[in-house]
Design a protein around this motif. Sequence first.
Motif, PDB file in Angstrom:
ATOM      1  N   VAL A 123       0.847  -1.192   0.000  1.00 50.20           N
ATOM      2  CA  VAL A 123       0.000   0.000   0.000  1.00 50.20           C
ATOM      3  C   VAL A 123       0.882   1.241   0.000  1.00 50.20           C
ATOM      4  O   VAL A 123       1.915   1.288   0.680  1.00 50.20           O
ATOM      5  N   ILE A 124       0.492   2.244  -0.795  1.00 41.97           N
ATOM      6  CA  ILE A 124       1.258   3.481  -0.914  1.00 41.97           C
ATOM      7  C   ILE A 124       0.298   4.680  -0.952  1.00 41.97           C
ATOM      8  O   ILE A 124      -0.890   4.542  -1.194  1.00 41.97           O
ATOM      9  N   ASN A 125       0.875   5.863  -0.756  1.00 41.63           N
ATOM     10  CA  ASN A 125       0.158   7.115  -0.975  1.00 41.63           C
ATOM     11  C   ASN A 125       0.202   7.468  -2.454  1.00 41.63           C
ATOM     12  O   ASN A 125       1.205   7.215  -3.142  1.00 41.63           O
ATOM     13  N   ALA A 126      -0.864   8.111  -2.926  1.00 45.42           N
ATOM     14  CA  ALA A 126      -0.930   8.486  -4.337  1.00 45.42           C
ATOM     15  C   ALA A 126       0.072   9.566  -4.709  1.00 45.42           C
ATOM     16  O   ALA A 126       0.540   9.622  -5.844  1.00 45.42           O
ATOM     17  N   ASP A 127       0.421  10.429  -3.763  1.00 47.86           N
ATOM     18  CA  ASP A 127       1.217  11.606  -4.100  1.00 47.86           C
ATOM     19  C   ASP A 127       2.659  11.521  -3.621  1.00 47.86           C
ATOM     20  O   ASP A 127       3.343  12.539  -3.503  1.00 47.86           O
ATOM     21  N   ASP A 128       3.143  10.306  -3.359  1.00 48.54           N
ATOM     22  CA  ASP A 128       4.539  10.114  -2.968  1.00 48.54           C
ATOM     23  C   ASP A 128       5.255   9.246  -3.988  1.00 48.54           C
ATOM     24  O   ASP A 128       4.730   8.210  -4.408  1.00 48.54           O
ATOM     25  N   TYR A 129       6.480   9.642  -4.340  1.00 53.13           N
ATOM     26  CA  TYR A 129       7.355   8.822  -5.185  1.00 53.13           C
ATOM     27  C   TYR A 129       8.334   8.114  -4.263  1.00 53.13           C
ATOM     28  O   TYR A 129       9.033   8.751  -3.468  1.00 53.13           O
ATOM     29  N   TYR A 130       8.409   6.794  -4.385  1.00 56.05           N
ATOM     30  CA  TYR A 130       9.195   5.991  -3.454  1.00 56.05           C
ATOM     31  C   TYR A 130      10.500   5.461  -4.038  1.00 56.05           C
ATOM     32  O   TYR A 130      11.376   5.034  -3.285  1.00 56.05           O
ATOM     33  N   GLY A 131      10.636   5.426  -5.361  1.00 57.93           N
ATOM     34  CA  GLY A 131      11.827   4.860  -5.973  1.00 57.93           C
ATOM     35  C   GLY A 131      11.662   3.392  -6.302  1.00 57.93           C
ATOM     36  O   GLY A 131      10.815   2.693  -5.739  1.00 57.93           O
ATOM     37  N   LYS A 132      12.480   2.918  -7.212  1.00 62.09           N
ATOM     38  CA  LYS A 132      12.359   1.554  -7.708  1.00 62.09           C
ATOM     39  C   LYS A 132      12.701   0.497  -6.660  1.00 62.09           C
ATOM     40  O   LYS A 132      12.077  -0.569  -6.594  1.00 62.09           O
ATOM     41  N   GLU A 133      13.708   0.757  -5.860  1.00 65.75           N
ATOM     42  CA  GLU A 133      14.244  -0.248  -4.945  1.00 65.75           C
ATOM     43  C   GLU A 133      13.195  -0.744  -3.956  1.00 65.75           C
ATOM     44  O   GLU A 133      13.096  -1.951  -3.677  1.00 65.75           O
ATOM     45  N   ALA A 134      12.394   0.166  -3.414  1.00 64.86           N
ATOM     46  CA  ALA A 134      11.416  -0.218  -2.399  1.00 64.86           C
ATOM     47  C   ALA A 134      10.373  -1.176  -2.957  1.00 64.86           C
ATOM     48  O   ALA A 134       9.983  -2.147  -2.291  1.00 64.86           O
ATOM     49  N   PHE A 135       9.913  -0.948  -4.190  1.00 66.54           N
ATOM     50  CA  PHE A 135       8.922  -1.840  -4.787  1.00 66.54           C
ATOM     51  C   PHE A 135       9.489  -3.248  -4.974  1.00 66.54           C
ATOM     52  O   PHE A 135       8.803  -4.242  -4.728  1.00 66.54           O
ATOM     53  N   VAL A 136      10.736  -3.331  -5.408  1.00 65.39           N
ATOM     54  CA  VAL A 136      11.371  -4.639  -5.596  1.00 65.39           C
ATOM     55  C   VAL A 136      11.466  -5.379  -4.262  1.00 65.39           C
ATOM     56  O   VAL A 136      11.127  -6.567  -4.160  1.00 65.39           O
ATOM     57  N   LYS A 137      11.904  -4.674  -3.223  1.00 61.19           N
ATOM     58  CA  LYS A 137      12.079  -5.314  -1.923  1.00 61.19           C
ATOM     59  C   LYS A 137      10.742  -5.767  -1.325  1.00 61.19           C
ATOM     60  O   LYS A 137      10.645  -6.866  -0.753  1.00 61.19           O
ATOM     61  N   LEU A 138       9.713  -4.943  -1.457  1.00 58.99           N
ATOM     62  CA  LEU A 138       8.416  -5.333  -0.919  1.00 58.99           C
ATOM     63  C   LEU A 138       7.816  -6.498  -1.695  1.00 58.99           C
ATOM     64  O   LEU A 138       7.223  -7.410  -1.104  1.00 58.99           O
ATOM     65  N   HIS A 139       7.983  -6.483  -3.014  1.00 62.98           N
ATOM     66  CA  HIS A 139       7.462  -7.597  -3.808  1.00 62.98           C
ATOM     67  C   HIS A 139       8.189  -8.889  -3.457  1.00 62.98           C
ATOM     68  O   HIS A 139       7.556  -9.942  -3.305  1.00 62.98           O
ATOM     69  N   ASP A 140       9.501  -8.823  -3.320  1.00 58.12           N
ATOM     70  CA  ASP A 140      10.265 -10.013  -2.937  1.00 58.12           C
ATOM     71  C   ASP A 140       9.802 -10.552  -1.584  1.00 58.12           C
ATOM     72  O   ASP A 140       9.714 -11.771  -1.383  1.00 58.12           O
ATOM     73  N   PHE A 141       9.525  -9.643  -0.650  1.00 59.97           N
ATOM     74  CA  PHE A 141       9.020 -10.056   0.663  1.00 59.97           C
ATOM     75  C   PHE A 141       7.686 -10.791   0.527  1.00 59.97           C
ATOM     76  O   PHE A 141       7.480 -11.848   1.127  1.00 59.97           O
ATOM     77  N   LEU A 142       6.786 -10.258  -0.280  1.00 62.31           N
ATOM     78  CA  LEU A 142       5.457 -10.852  -0.420  1.00 62.31           C
ATOM     79  C   LEU A 142       5.501 -12.229  -1.067  1.00 62.31           C
ATOM     80  O   LEU A 142       4.802 -13.146  -0.633  1.00 62.31           O
TER      81      LEU A 142
END
Length: 309
Positions: A123-142
């Motif tokens: 889950v993320i906020n609509a108006d925040d940019y988080y960067g590529k790395e965080a999405f990869v790490k969270l997906h790997d965790f899931l």
Amino acid sequence: MKTTLVIMAAGIGSRFGGGIKQLAPVGLNGEIIMDYSIHDAIEAGFNKIVFIIRKDIKDAFKEAIGDRIEKICNNLDVEIAYAYQELSELPDGVELPTGRTKPWGTGQAVLACKEVLHEPFAVINADDYYGKEAFVKLHDFLVSGKHEDGKIALAMAGFSLKNTLSENGAVTRGVCVADDTGHLEKIIETTGIQEIDGKIRCDNAEVEGWITPDTMVSMNMWAGYPNFLQYIKEGFPAFLEQLGEHPEKKEYLLPNIVAELLEKEAASVKVLSTSDKWIGITYKEDIEPAQESFSRMITAGCYPENLWI
């Protein structure tokens, strides 16, 4: 494996057009921050997107964002769904407090997904940019599916505070304390954070005593499984029963829900640190620096000039 990105966008203004910060163009071809979050999530492996909005902005949202993203996602075999966060969406027998005018916060936002969210999710906020790395790490965790017996398994993207500050005013962050194994021990939702004369100031005197530019903070980027959603659902009535004074202002917030789980020792929260720099539009003055940041990333080859081609 189906993994879902939940985007909290119910805070978008009821009238679309100038002045709506989530819709400010930041890319060279009018892309908004949400475009980059969705792009990075799909690239990381997420294959379903849920938009949380309000029913009163449904048509305008779909016209401005949703229909375009849905067409892109259909071509990429990514599912799109909608959930609606409403002020009046309350458990049976609970009355709306007098003077309450806005929904109940990020916890209620995720709860609004209960009919369309049945798989591991971030889950993320609509108006925040988080960067590529965080999405990869969270997906790997899931997709790892690792659970500690008897506990709700969660993950949080952890950012260095210095990478999340605005030069144009104070911000609110979930200030974190992690143990030696990289698991969250404590999270304190803290308002009024800004750097003044080289020192971090905030509205919490205790936190201000030890917070530094390198302190880990949450940007409301969480990952969990359906049992977390079930806990949020079960906790909402209890929250409403304990509103106390000023019930028109209280919010059911994800950091507070996680903090409660930690106090009960009912959750294991892995902190997945990222060195990426947050980009957000908290103030109107943040728009131009955000555009400059994306321009630099495009020049460096992080993104193509036209994101979706």
